[in-house]
Design a protein around this motif. Sequence first.
Motif, PDB file in Angstrom:
ATOM      1  N   LEU A 234      75.856  12.820  84.512  1.00 40.65           N
ATOM      2  CA  LEU A 234      75.861  11.363  84.564  1.00 40.65           C
ATOM      3  C   LEU A 234      74.672  10.772  85.308  1.00 40.65           C
ATOM      4  N   VAL A 235      74.191  11.501  86.319  1.00 40.23           N
ATOM      5  CA  VAL A 235      73.081  10.984  87.122  1.00 40.23           C
ATOM      6  C   VAL A 235      71.928  11.988  87.090  1.00 40.23           C
ATOM      7  N   GLY A 236      71.490  12.342  85.898  1.00 41.78           N
ATOM      8  CA  GLY A 236      70.332  13.210  85.768  1.00 41.78           C
ATOM      9  C   GLY A 236      70.658  14.642  85.444  1.00 41.78           C
ATOM     10  N   ASP A 237      69.926  15.542  86.083  1.00 45.77           N
ATOM     11  CA  ASP A 237      69.982  16.957  85.733  1.00 45.77           C
ATOM     12  C   ASP A 237      70.917  17.797  86.594  1.00 45.77           C
ATOM     13  N   ARG A 238      71.592  17.156  87.552  1.00 45.30           N
ATOM     14  CA  ARG A 238      72.460  17.922  88.459  1.00 45.30           C
ATOM     15  C   ARG A 238      73.846  17.327  88.531  1.00 45.30           C
ATOM     16  N   LEU A 239      74.815  18.170  88.754  1.00 41.97           N
ATOM     17  CA  LEU A 239      76.197  17.755  88.958  1.00 41.97           C
ATOM     18  C   LEU A 239      76.290  16.914  90.227  1.00 41.97           C
ATOM     19  N   THR A 240      76.981  15.775  90.147  1.00 37.36           N
ATOM     20  CA  THR A 240      77.189  14.929  91.323  1.00 37.36           C
ATOM     21  C   THR A 240      78.663  14.551  91.404  1.00 37.36           C
ATOM     22  N   ILE A 241      79.020  13.860  92.453  1.00 33.97           N
ATOM     23  CA  ILE A 241      80.384  13.384  92.629  1.00 33.97           C
ATOM     24  C   ILE A 241      80.780  12.447  91.488  1.00 33.97           C
ATOM     25  N   ALA A 242      79.818  11.763  90.901  1.00 35.69           N
ATOM     26  CA  ALA A 242      80.106  10.895  89.754  1.00 35.69           C
ATOM     27  C   ALA A 242      80.674  11.707  88.598  1.00 35.69           C
ATOM     28  N   ASP A 243      80.090  12.863  88.330  1.00 35.47           N
ATOM     29  CA  ASP A 243      80.594  13.724  87.259  1.00 35.47           C
ATOM     30  C   ASP A 243      82.021  14.190  87.546  1.00 35.47           C
ATOM     31  N   ILE A 244      82.258  14.594  88.766  1.00 42.27           N
ATOM     32  CA  ILE A 244      83.586  15.091  89.131  1.00 42.27           C
ATOM     33  C   ILE A 244      84.625  13.989  89.013  1.00 42.27           C
ATOM     34  N   ALA A 245      84.279  12.794  89.450  1.00 43.43           N
ATOM     35  CA  ALA A 245      85.219  11.672  89.393  1.00 43.43           C
ATOM     36  C   ALA A 245      85.558  11.298  87.949  1.00 43.43           C
ATOM     37  N   VAL A 246      84.566  11.217  87.096  1.00 42.68           N
ATOM     38  CA  VAL A 246      84.804  10.840  85.698  1.00 42.68           C
ATOM     39  C   VAL A 246      85.461  11.999  84.942  1.00 42.68           C
ATOM     40  N   TYR A 247      85.094  13.208  85.260  1.00 40.09           N
ATOM     41  CA  TYR A 247      85.667  14.399  84.622  1.00 40.09           C
ATOM     42  C   TYR A 247      87.177  14.476  84.842  1.00 40.09           C
ATOM     43  N   ALA A 248      87.630  14.059  86.010  1.00 34.64           N
ATOM     44  CA  ALA A 248      89.048  14.168  86.354  1.00 34.64           C
ATOM     45  C   ALA A 248      89.949  13.582  85.271  1.00 34.64           C
ATOM     46  N   TYR A 249      89.552  12.485  84.692  1.00 33.91           N
ATOM     47  CA  TYR A 249      90.343  11.881  83.614  1.00 33.91           C
ATOM     48  C   TYR A 249      89.803  12.240  82.234  1.00 33.91           C
ATOM     49  N   SER A 250      88.510  12.313  82.100  1.00 37.47           N
ATOM     50  CA  SER A 250      87.907  12.515  80.782  1.00 37.47           C
ATOM     51  C   SER A 250      88.295  13.843  80.144  1.00 37.47           C
ATOM     52  N   HIS A 251      88.406  14.892  80.935  1.00 36.69           N
ATOM     53  CA  HIS A 251      88.713  16.189  80.330  1.00 36.69           C
ATOM     54  C   HIS A 251      90.144  16.252  79.810  1.00 36.69           C
ATOM     55  N   ARG A 252      90.967  15.269  80.150  1.00 33.53           N
ATOM     56  CA  ARG A 252      92.347  15.203  79.643  1.00 33.53           C
ATOM     57  C   ARG A 252      92.511  14.116  78.584  1.00 33.53           C
ATOM     58  N   ALA A 253      91.417  13.623  78.033  1.00 30.47           N
ATOM     59  CA  ALA A 253      91.451  12.510  77.073  1.00 30.47           C
ATOM     60  C   ALA A 253      92.316  12.812  75.853  1.00 30.47           C
ATOM     61  N   GLU A 254      92.351  14.060  75.431  1.00 31.78           N
ATOM     62  CA  GLU A 254      93.152  14.405  74.260  1.00 31.78           C
ATOM     63  C   GLU A 254      94.643  14.215  74.510  1.00 31.78           C
ATOM     64  N   ASP A 255      95.062  14.279  75.772  1.00 32.68           N
ATOM     65  CA  ASP A 255      96.466  13.998  76.110  1.00 32.68           C
ATOM     66  C   ASP A 255      96.840  12.557  75.767  1.00 32.68           C
ATOM     67  N   CYS A 256      95.839  11.707  75.689  1.00 27.01           N
ATOM     68  CA  CYS A 256      96.060  10.281  75.415  1.00 27.01           C
ATOM     69  C   CYS A 256      95.659   9.897  73.997  1.00 27.01           C
ATOM     70  N   GLY A 257      95.396  10.883  73.160  1.00 25.22           N
ATOM     71  CA  GLY A 257      95.095  10.609  71.771  1.00 25.22           C
ATOM     72  C   GLY A 257      93.629  10.461  71.415  1.00 25.22           C
ATOM     73  N   PHE A 258      92.724  10.713  72.350  1.00 28.57           N
ATOM     74  CA  PHE A 258      91.294  10.650  72.058  1.00 28.57           C
ATOM     75  C   PHE A 258      90.817  12.046  71.693  1.00 28.57           C
ATOM     76  N   GLU A 259      90.234  12.182  70.521  1.00 30.62           N
ATOM     77  CA  GLU A 259      89.715  13.468  70.065  1.00 30.62           C
ATOM     78  C   GLU A 259      88.305  13.668  70.606  1.00 30.62           C
ATOM     79  N   LEU A 260      88.152  14.575  71.551  1.00 25.80           N
ATOM     80  CA  LEU A 260      86.823  14.808  72.119  1.00 25.80           C
ATOM     81  C   LEU A 260      85.859  15.376  71.094  1.00 25.80           C
ATOM     82  N   ALA A 261      86.367  16.002  70.045  1.00 22.22           N
ATOM     83  CA  ALA A 261      85.498  16.524  68.989  1.00 22.22           C
ATOM     84  C   ALA A 261      84.701  15.401  68.326  1.00 22.22           C
TER      85      ALA A 261
END
Length: 72
Positions: free
Chosen positions: A12-39
């Motif tokens: 999210l903020v360039g070429d390295r993992l940051t707290i922003a990635d971890i915060a957004v990942y917490a919900y985003s990686h479960r998006a399919e549970d809510c009907g969003f197809e990550l594919a």
Amino acid sequence: ALERSLADTPFLVGDRLTIADIAVYAYSHRAEDCGFELADYPAISAWVERVGEAIGPGYPVYPYSIDPHSGG
């Protein structure tokens, strides 16, 4: 917006993992549970994989239907 942002950068903020990635990942990686197809979102899918690999296995993941901290 997330798909567009991740089309040009690995995190999210360039070429390295940051707290922003971890915060957004917490919900985003479960998006399919809510009907969003990550594919349907290849940049997000690749990012979820990158962040997941960086975090590593072993942390608990609960489905949205179960909140172990709600006390209910």
